[in-house]
Design a protein around this motif. Structure first.
Motif, mmCIF file in Angstrom:
data_model
loop_
_atom_site.group_PDB
_atom_site.id
_atom_site.type_symbol
_atom_site.label_atom_id
_atom_site.label_comp_id
_atom_site.label_asym_id
_atom_site.label_seq_id
_atom_site.Cartn_x
_atom_site.Cartn_y
_atom_site.Cartn_z
ATOM 1 N N UNK A 40 104.166 15.651 55.389
ATOM 2 C CA UNK A 40 103.913 15.774 56.715
ATOM 3 C C UNK A 40 104.325 14.564 57.487
ATOM 4 N N UNK A 41 104.423 13.270 56.687
ATOM 5 C CA UNK A 41 104.932 12.198 57.502
ATOM 6 C C UNK A 41 106.235 12.201 57.359
ATOM 7 N N UNK A 42 107.114 12.472 56.370
ATOM 8 C CA UNK A 42 108.441 12.406 56.145
ATOM 9 C C UNK A 42 108.851 13.461 57.265
ATOM 10 N N UNK A 45 97.481 10.676 55.657
ATOM 11 C CA UNK A 45 98.638 10.804 56.351
ATOM 12 C C UNK A 45 98.644 11.183 57.981
ATOM 13 N N UNK A 46 97.524 11.647 58.358
ATOM 14 C CA UNK A 46 97.407 12.004 59.828
ATOM 15 C C UNK A 46 97.297 10.810 60.821
ATOM 16 N N UNK A 47 96.936 9.853 59.856
ATOM 17 C CA UNK A 47 97.074 8.501 60.810
ATOM 18 C C UNK A 47 98.320 7.719 61.165
ATOM 19 N N UNK A 48 99.592 8.487 60.553
ATOM 20 C CA UNK A 48 100.725 8.430 60.969
ATOM 21 C C UNK A 48 101.222 9.437 61.778
ATOM 22 N N UNK A 49 100.926 10.594 61.294
ATOM 23 C CA UNK A 49 101.836 11.808 61.607
ATOM 24 C C UNK A 49 101.232 12.008 63.049
ATOM 25 N N UNK A 50 99.838 12.150 63.445
ATOM 26 C CA UNK A 50 99.363 12.477 64.829
ATOM 27 C C UNK A 50 99.873 11.515 66.087
ATOM 28 N N UNK A 51 99.500 10.058 65.883
ATOM 29 C CA UNK A 51 100.404 9.389 66.698
ATOM 30 C C UNK A 51 101.814 9.408 66.817
ATOM 31 N N UNK A 52 102.495 9.604 65.789
ATOM 32 C CA UNK A 52 103.937 10.142 66.044
ATOM 33 C C UNK A 52 104.229 11.267 66.984
ATOM 34 N N UNK A 53 103.331 12.098 66.549
ATOM 35 C CA UNK A 53 103.643 13.385 67.407
ATOM 36 C C UNK A 53 103.566 13.267 68.936
ATOM 37 N N UNK A 54 102.386 12.107 69.249
ATOM 38 C CA UNK A 54 101.934 11.880 70.508
ATOM 39 C C UNK A 54 103.240 10.996 71.134
ATOM 40 N N UNK A 55 104.049 10.251 70.285
ATOM 41 C CA UNK A 55 105.076 9.448 70.787
ATOM 42 C C UNK A 55 106.182 10.311 71.135
ATOM 43 N N UNK A 89 103.821 21.210 66.636
ATOM 44 C CA UNK A 89 103.713 21.700 65.419
ATOM 45 C C UNK A 89 103.393 20.982 64.292
ATOM 46 N N UNK A 90 103.631 19.735 64.441
ATOM 47 C CA UNK A 90 103.395 18.499 63.092
ATOM 48 C C UNK A 90 102.056 18.249 63.225
ATOM 49 N N UNK A 91 101.238 18.496 64.231
ATOM 50 C CA UNK A 91 99.928 17.980 64.489
ATOM 51 C C UNK A 91 99.045 18.429 63.120
ATOM 52 N N UNK A 92 98.259 17.198 62.538
ATOM 53 C CA UNK A 92 97.572 17.355 61.522
ATOM 54 C C UNK A 92 95.980 17.383 61.810
ATOM 55 N N UNK A 93 95.257 18.191 61.244
ATOM 56 C CA UNK A 93 93.843 18.258 61.442
ATOM 57 C C UNK A 93 93.397 16.989 60.513
#
Length: 202
Positions: A83-85, A133-143, A166-170
């Protein structure tokens, strides 16, 4: 070579192969990402002709470009989280590195490393150290969403926003409630004593 040595050699090769498969499967994979990428890009496979040449690219040619110039260049397989990649490299494919490498710098800021706009293996290792991983993924989606809003043609490219979301993680972790409040009843006398002490100080 006698039979015993041959069996031992085959066993050793099998074990090494098994270990390699496990190791490889622990990392992110372009092959897992490719179907999603092709779905996003649709006709033309996302190849920007002014950059790559004015021709009709085949699917295999397009995937080679995406893999070689983006996924491999930014250490896709070295991320432990698929997910992060994906959320990071997909943005570079979709929007480029941005002015002054801002799309890389934003990622570096989220993972807490020096913001030099050059992704290093050390940066990837820091990203891999995150437990969630969501601690990286979700902020980057917001960015990504904020970035797209700054584009002059954002209104006619609403697919950008759908793609990013579509990349948001719960959040996969359990609710982290206050254990003291939920499970431990503090003695009232202790609270009263603390209050009396506080009153005395006043």
């Amino acid at each position: 070579m006698n039979l015993k040595k041959a069996i031992f050699s085959l066993l050793a090769i099998s074990i090494l192969s098994f270990i390699c498969v496990i190791f490889i499967n622990q990392g992110a994979s372009f092959n897992k990402y490719a179907p999603k990428l092709l779905k996003f890009e649709g006709e033309g496979y996302g190849i920007h002709k002014p950059i790559w040449g004015n021709k009709i690219f085949s699917k295999s040619e397009a995937l080679y470009i995406h893999r070689h110039y983006y996924w491999d260049r930014y250490y896709g397989n070295r991320f432990t989280s698929q997910e992060v990649a994906e959320v990071f490299i997909d943005h570079l494919i979709n929007a480029g590195v941005g002015k002054d490498n801002r799309n890389i710098t934003a990622f570096e800021k989220i993972i807490g490393v020096a913001q030099d706009g050059i992704l290093s293996l050390e940066d990837v290792n820091v990203a891999n150290s995150f437990e969630h991983p969501e601690d990286i993924v979700n902020p980057y989606v917001e960015y990504r969403l904020r970035y797209y809003r700054t584009r002059k043609d954002a209104r006619i490219n609403k697919g950008w926003f759908k793609r990013a979301k579509s990349f948001y993680m719960e959040e996969q972790r359990e609710e982290e409630g206050n254990i003291v409040e939920d499970y431990i009843v503090l003695p009232k006398a202790k609270k009263q004593t603390e209050q009396s002490t506080a009153d005395d100080v006043k």
